[in-house]
Motif scaffolding. Sequence first.
Motif, PDB file in Angstrom:
ATOM      1  N   ASP A 126     104.615  61.832  21.771  1.00 12.29           N
ATOM      2  CA  ASP A 126     105.732  61.198  22.393  1.00 12.29           C
ATOM      3  C   ASP A 126     106.834  60.900  21.223  1.00 12.29           C
ATOM      4  O   ASP A 126     106.667  60.191  20.291  1.00 12.29           O
ATOM      5  N   TYR A 182     111.966  58.900  18.862  1.00 10.57           N
ATOM      6  CA  TYR A 182     112.669  58.140  17.806  1.00 10.57           C
ATOM      7  C   TYR A 182     113.273  58.784  16.592  1.00 10.57           C
ATOM      8  O   TYR A 182     113.467  58.169  15.614  1.00 10.57           O
ATOM      9  N   SER A 242     117.675  60.041  24.768  1.00  8.74           N
ATOM     10  CA  SER A 242     117.929  58.561  25.255  1.00  8.74           C
ATOM     11  C   SER A 242     118.503  57.984  23.891  1.00  8.74           C
ATOM     12  O   SER A 242     119.519  56.941  24.001  1.00  8.74           O
TER      13      SER A 242
END
Length: 381
Positions: free
Chosen positions: A205, A208, A236
């Motif tokens: 995942d 970042y 995001s």
Amino acid sequence: MITFANRLNTVEEYYFSKKLREVNLLKAQGKPIINLGIGSPDLEPPTRVIAAMTESLNDAVAHKYQSYQGLPELREAMAGFYKEHFGVSLSPLSEVLPLIGSKEGIMHISMAFLNEGDEVLIPNPGYPTYESVTKLVGATPVFYDLLAENDWCPDLIALEKSDLSKVKLMWISYPHMPTGATASNKVFEDIITFAKRHNILVVNDNPYSFVLNKYPRSILKYKGAKDVCLELNSLSKTFNMAGWRVGMVSGRSEYIDAILKVKSNMDSGMFYGIQKGAIEALKCSKMWFISLNSVYEERRQKVWDLATALNCTYDKTATGLFVWAKLPSHKTAEAYIDMILKEHSIFVAPGTIFGSNGEGYIRFSLCATVEELDEAIARVK
Ligand SMILES: Cc1ncc(COP(=O)(O)O)c(C=O)c1O
């Protein structure tokens, strides 16, 4: 009163959903709360993204149902982004699937791969959704330790001493949330070897990678990764588009097909304008990342000062949208954040919401202005 499904007994309301009610109550009472709890980017998306979205609204197809797989141009832009920034080749036809935020991907992947009773390796500390989704689909979470002394990377030798026969899936998230740790090439390679040996699907995942991180890496870059790995990514944090809900999952076409089989039964495509905006975002030049990170760099320096004023320590090499700070010894995370909230009206996330190994740590978000951070430092000093 109609009874609820048994699966609801396996999960609790999300921590932030509860705690923010308390924080909002304090706000309503006139407390000047500075919120450093949540990682919701407060900066604007690229201007060209807003323009593309706005212009698209008059297109003939703008308000119709959209393709379950997203616009071909969106999948091409996603594949192009992976090629440019990670050096990973993906087929836009079959190896990329746009998602309505990467969070929904956690559910879709779990529904596509897990049967009841399957075990799932979940990082402790880690993003709480891995655990709740695992429970919602009737699988069993098995937590693996991430510790500061191992640079917050899994101890695969220790893991191999346990019974892995029921483990079907392993969640990893590098760069890691909440600690900001990164995984080296060797860590990724070892995880892939481990996954192959035990026939486990590893999902990285990866939302970042582009925040205060010099070396963005995708697990899909490593040899043999597509056999046993998938990767989630998201617009995001990279493009300040958290509310737009755009993410993606990438990997081997058979795996993507399985996820699409679930997803196409749950939603009916992503709004056209959002896809048009996302395409523009993914084409941003390196300048975008430089300017984004210059803002976060200044903020992070302030958050370091704030953490020091609160007698905490931190790792200056950590990456990402948060500062993961170690409390003075014998202090517990929830008591410490309650003290900070009560005495200074500053809301910080306790490390324990990410798992038991988060005890003794708190997490500061960089999603606050320099002025707010200066004010927070002044209050504490
Ligand atoms: C580790 C991690 N994964 C996934 C997500 C979900 O991101 P998205 O907005 O793409 O759904 C978050 C959001 O905070 C996160 O921290």
